[in-house]
Design a protein around this motif. Structure first.
Motif, mmCIF file in Angstrom:
data_model
loop_
_atom_site.group_PDB
_atom_site.id
_atom_site.type_symbol
_atom_site.label_atom_id
_atom_site.label_comp_id
_atom_site.label_asym_id
_atom_site.label_seq_id
_atom_site.Cartn_x
_atom_site.Cartn_y
_atom_site.Cartn_z
ATOM 1 N N ASP A 21 0.847 -1.253 0.077
ATOM 2 C CA ASP A 21 -0.065 -0.108 -0.060
ATOM 3 C C ASP A 21 0.862 1.255 0.055
ATOM 4 O O ASP A 21 0.377 2.309 -0.058
ATOM 5 C CB ASP A 21 -0.996 0.052 1.130
ATOM 6 N N GLY A 22 2.094 0.976 0.003
ATOM 7 C CA GLY A 22 2.991 2.290 -0.066
ATOM 8 C C GLY A 22 3.438 2.777 1.226
ATOM 9 O O GLY A 22 4.145 4.113 1.238
ATOM 10 N N ALA A 23 3.490 2.051 2.081
ATOM 11 C CA ALA A 23 3.833 2.523 3.649
ATOM 12 C C ALA A 23 5.408 2.254 3.576
ATOM 13 O O ALA A 23 5.853 1.386 3.161
ATOM 14 C CB ALA A 23 3.210 1.761 4.831
ATOM 15 N N SER A 24 5.932 3.378 4.421
ATOM 16 C CA SER A 24 7.441 3.379 4.333
ATOM 17 C C SER A 24 7.882 2.430 5.813
ATOM 18 O O SER A 24 6.827 1.953 6.692
ATOM 19 C CB SER A 24 8.099 4.636 4.638
ATOM 20 N N HIS A 25 8.954 2.066 5.821
ATOM 21 C CA HIS A 25 9.430 1.176 7.059
ATOM 22 C C HIS A 25 9.058 2.282 8.176
ATOM 23 O O HIS A 25 8.771 1.509 9.368
ATOM 24 C CB HIS A 25 10.753 0.900 6.952
ATOM 25 N N VAL A 26 9.297 3.575 8.341
ATOM 26 C CA VAL A 26 8.862 4.191 9.572
ATOM 27 C C VAL A 26 7.254 4.173 9.939
ATOM 28 O O VAL A 26 7.018 3.861 10.969
ATOM 29 C CB VAL A 26 9.224 5.578 9.411
ATOM 30 N N GLN A 27 6.409 4.146 8.725
ATOM 31 C CA GLN A 27 4.958 4.067 8.903
ATOM 32 C C GLN A 27 4.768 2.593 9.434
ATOM 33 O O GLN A 27 3.837 2.610 10.413
ATOM 34 C CB GLN A 27 4.316 4.383 7.845
ATOM 35 N N ILE A 28 5.472 1.670 8.949
ATOM 36 C CA ILE A 28 5.086 0.233 9.349
ATOM 37 C C ILE A 28 5.338 0.188 11.005
ATOM 38 O O ILE A 28 4.695 -0.481 11.890
ATOM 39 C CB ILE A 28 5.792 -0.871 8.502
ATOM 40 N N PHE A 29 6.621 0.635 11.276
ATOM 41 C CA PHE A 29 7.094 0.601 12.557
ATOM 42 C C PHE A 29 6.191 1.249 13.599
ATOM 43 O O PHE A 29 5.883 0.841 14.532
ATOM 44 C CB PHE A 29 8.577 0.983 12.788
#
Lengths: 546, 310
Positions: free
Chosen positions: B208-216
């Motif tokens: 969905d385009g989330a970055s690793h920071v957003q996932i974290f």
């Protein structure tokens, strides 16, 4: 502290974005953003890294000003590494690991290495600086009042938190000085009616009450007459009259010896970081030297240390093994006892039983030391009707008391852990074994316990390692006492290695001996590491790491 | 048999058990063998566990003040000790309390954050040295920092000469020392828990385009809140009890923590200040114990998870 980056820098060629020039030094060029929030992320990243770098620059400047070149070099490399980690495109794991690892490296790995270094020096009271510092310290402290030295009138001045003395010499000349600054003439000083210099622009003159209040500080002021320590110092005992003091020991740089001006005896470098005379009498201030294995050798040969140290090592093992065993047995027994869904009041029991685990550990030792106090404690006075049993003063009873208190502290943890482990065992095991006609005890001993031990064994090892260094309970309960009779050191029957290290390093009474304390710490490292490594290998816990 | 009679009364008193009302249905002996003895064990253990806590509470409420005066449990009730506790300028209890809260909160928050970042890296990323890193952490946690207390003292006294704000006597310096142990066992506990969060969640978010920071921050940290609470709480409890390093680093009474300060109350004259010390102990212990009981469900599951995973 470096913060993690908030977004990977999108890397393509293009104009550097304005935000990116805010941080430190050279930046790679950034690309048009791909994600909708990437601008926000980039700004945050730049701001955080900029703050870290600003702080780093401040530290580097301070290091530069204090001329600590090795520290400056290492710190610069660290700062470069941090910037490299967060500015480059790849290496994502490093961005998440770097902050924690940085602290780990400095305050855990580095200090262990540093401990190793200190263990091979004579660092400690009287040996904490270079030889040059020691020589001038000896000259400064070994002072005698010059026999008919003229009396100087003195006033005490302050500037900020520093104290200065303003002298009026017999000829009426005003001079100012402090412990750091040798005498300098101050003709502009204001004088009172008797011709005594009392004030100086920019300084505050202490009033009589203030002199009384700061007596300790004022006694410590020793104003060097000139840059050469051999010229002596001026000191005042009452804040109004000062006398000249001269070194009682003369240093001769050519022969590297001190000569006592009264007795004429000579002190020379004894090769052990101190000046000693022919009889082996040493001067109080020495300097730090490398002593090789001396501290380790001393630990096992010095008669005031050898016997007690062996006792301490034995007791450390007894204490930690017995603590693990007793808490585990009690915790397991309770876990089995209360592992029944249909037992009334189970929750209440559990909450009450884990209270000792929630109570701050350093307080537990102190509270129990009150209960067990032989003279005034509750146990002797109330429960035993005024008996005089030395719960904390008899060597054997003190050891038992320490164990009981440590069981009190530790059983709730084992209870919780064993309950969890028991509940994770599949229930079919029980049924199958019962079908085969095994008794409850047999099922427990042959099936449940081995299964349980597999999951609990690593925790037992950690618990052993923890109790091996369980400082609080020993230090707060008995302070290591009762003291051994066969040594003049502050070592007692319930001391474990870590309390011994603390007392050797920071104890009252006997001087601080950092070198010896670090050597003992290294010995503990080796013992705990060996035991942990062996037992982890046995339990193969490491194989779970994947 | 005394045990049996004791159990008998307990059963009536606590359990309201079945036997007194309907003895015919279930003989006492059977009930005792099955459950009754468990209550005996429970009551004896509870007395052992709770008595010292009641004792210190009683001593705190008795302004008689000495150790010997504290022996009659709950014979008097007054708040004199608490007043004395807060009115001694040489022993600023209020300051110690605030200091402990500040040092404990900052350190445990930072510990959770640093540990979670490391656990995220170990759990979700594959990189060279990952296995080595985990093993190293496992071994490093065997070396408690207090063993290196001499080196820590000398390091901080060196820092003092360059940057006084971070050296000896500084709480910031103490916090940094504590953070040296932030990874260790915490990363291990969290790593196990992070692994239980299915990786497919991350992948879906990535698509969905989330970055690793957003996932974290957006996904992982929310799903692992229980272990974050456990690690934070255990860190807070550990730090508020930490004596050795704090006693070496914090020299000025105004900057000390409860562990160092309260020890000074009873270090020299153990019997005279007893009541005031007990009052201090009660105030120091109550927030920690309340927090512990409030979060105990998480703690138990956290410890249990640790025990099962090893």
């Amino acid at each position: 502290m470096p913060k993690p980056d908030l977004r990977e820098l999108p890397a393509t060629q293009g104009q550097p974005s304005p935000e990116q020039s805010v941080g430190s030094g050279a930046r790679p060029t950034a690309k048009p953003v791909r994600h909708p929030d990437s601008l926000k992320g980039t700004i945050l990243k730049v701001v955080l890294l900029g703050l870290v770098d600003a702080f780093a620059v401040y530290i580097l400047m301070m290091l530069f000003l204090s001329q600590s070149w090795p520290a400056l070099a290492v710190s610069s490399l660290v700062v470069l590494a941090i910037n490299w980690i967060y500015l480059r495109k790849g290496g994502l794991p490093a961005k998440y690991l770097a902050p924690g690892v940085l602290f780990l490296l400095v305050f855990q790995v580095l200090v262990v290495v540093f401990s190793g270094y200190i263990a091979f020096t004579n660092y400690g009271d009287g040996h904490n600086s270079t030889k040059e510092d020691a020589i001038s310290a000896i000259q400064m402290t070994a002072q005698k009042r010059v026999p008919d030295s003229p009396a100087y009138k003195a006033s005490v001045l302050t500037k900020g938190s520093d104290f200065y003395l303003l002298f009026t010499d017999p000829s009426g000349k005003a001079q100012l000085g402090s412990s750091e600054d040798p005498l300098t003439e101050v003709p502009e000083a204001g004088k009172d009616s008797t011709g005594k210099a009392t004030s100086l622009a920019g300084y505050q003159t202490l009033k009589f009450q203030e002199i009384v209040a700061n007596q300790q500080e004022i006694l410590k002021i020793t104003v060097p007459v000139s840059d050469d320590p051999a010229d002596g110092t001026l000191r005042t005992a009452d804040g109004s009259t000062a006398y000249q003091f001269k070194p009682a020991l003369n240093y001769d740089a050519a022969t590297d010896t001190f000569t006592d001006t009264d007795t004429g005896s000579q002190y020379r470098d004894n090769g052990k970081g101190a000046f000693a005379d022919a009889n082996g009498e040493t001067l109080a201030t020495g300097w730090k030297i490398d002593v090789g294995m001396d501290n380790f050798v001393r630990a096992f040969t010095d008669p005031s240390l050898r016997g007690p140290l062996l006792g301490v090592i034995l007791w450390t093992f007894t204490f930690s093994i017995a603590s693990v065993a007793l808490t585990f047995v009690m915790g397991l027994f309770l876990a089995i006892t209360f592992n029944r869904e249909d037992l009334r009041g189970k929750k209440a029991y559990r909450i009450l039983m884990i209270l000792p685990y929630a109570f701050p550990a350093f307080l537990s030792g102190l509270v129990w030391s009150g209960i067990l106090n032989p003279e005034f404690g509750w146990l002797n006075q109330t429960l035993l009707g005024g008996a005089n049993i030395g719960w904390l003063t008899d060597p054997v009873l003190a050891k038992i008391s320490v164990l009981v208190v440590n069981v009190w502290l530790g059983f709730p943890y084992m209870f919780l852990v064993c309950t969890g482990a028991l509940q994770s065992l599949p229930s079919e095991i029980d049924e199958a074994a019962r079908m085969d006609g095994a008794s409850a005890w047999r099922v427990f001993r042959s099936i449940k316990l081995p299964l349980l031990l597999v999951s609990v064994a690593p925790l037992l090892i950690s618990s052993f390692a923890f109790n091996f260094n369980n400082f609080n309970v020993i230090y707060m309960l008995t302070g290591g006492g009762p003291r051994f009779a066969d040594t003049d050191r502050d070592i007692g029957s319930t001391d474990i290695l870590i309390t011994l290290v603390y007392k050797v390093a920071f104890g009252q009474g006997t001087g601080r001996d950092y070198g010896l304390a670090s050597a003992l710490a290294i010995i503990i490292f080796i013992i705990v590491a060996t035991i942990s490594a062996i037992s982890f290998k046995q339990t193969k816990a490491l194989e779970d790491v994947n | 048999m005394s045990v049996r009679t004791l159990a008998d009364t307990k059963e009536t008193a606590l359990d309201g058990g079945p036997s007194p009302l309907a003895p015919a249905r279930r003989p006492f002996g059977v009930w005792f063998k099955d459950k009754g003895w468990r209550h005996v064990v429970g009551i004896v253990t509870t007395i052992f566990a709770v008595f010292p806590l009641l004792y210190v509470l009683s001593a705190a409420l008795d302004s008689n003040g000495t150790l010997v005066g504290s022996n009659g449990l709950f014979s008097r009730f007054d708040t004199g000790n608490f007043v004395a506790l807060f009115s001694d300028p040489t022993r600023p209890f209020g300051r110690w309390f605030v200091n402990t809260l500040v040092v404990g909160t900052v350190t445990s928050a930072a510990t959770v954050f640093l540990g979670a970042m490391a656990a995220y890296a170990f759990s979700r990323m594959r990189f060279k040295g990952r296995r080595m890193g985990l093993l190293t952490l496992l071994l490093l946690q065997m070396f408690p920092q207090l063993l290196a207390v001499v080196a820590i003292f000398l390091l901080l006294s060196g820092i003092s000469q360059v940057i006084p704000a971070l050296g000896l006597g500084s709480q910031l310096g103490l916090i940094m020392v504590y953070l040296g142990g932030a990874l260790g066992v915490n990363t291990y506990l969290m790593y196990g828990f992070f692994n239980t969060v299915p990786q497919s969640l991350d992948e879906a978010a990535k698509i969905d385009g989330a970055s690793h920071v957003q996932i974290f921050f957006g996904i992982i940290l929310r799903l692992v809140t229980p272990i974050l609470a456990v690690v934070g709480l255990l860190a807070f409890i550990g730090i508020s009890s930490e004596f050795v390093i704090a006693s070496v680093v914090l020299t000025d009474p105004d900057s000390q923590t409860l562990a160092v300060g309260l020890y000074s109350y009873v270090a020299q004259q153990r019997s005279e200040n007893w009541g005031v010390f007990a009052a201090g102990a009660v105030i120091a212990a109550i927030p920690v114990m309340a927090l512990f009981l409030f979060l105990q469900k998480y703690i138990v599951s956290g410890l249990t998870a640790g025990s099962v995973k090893g």
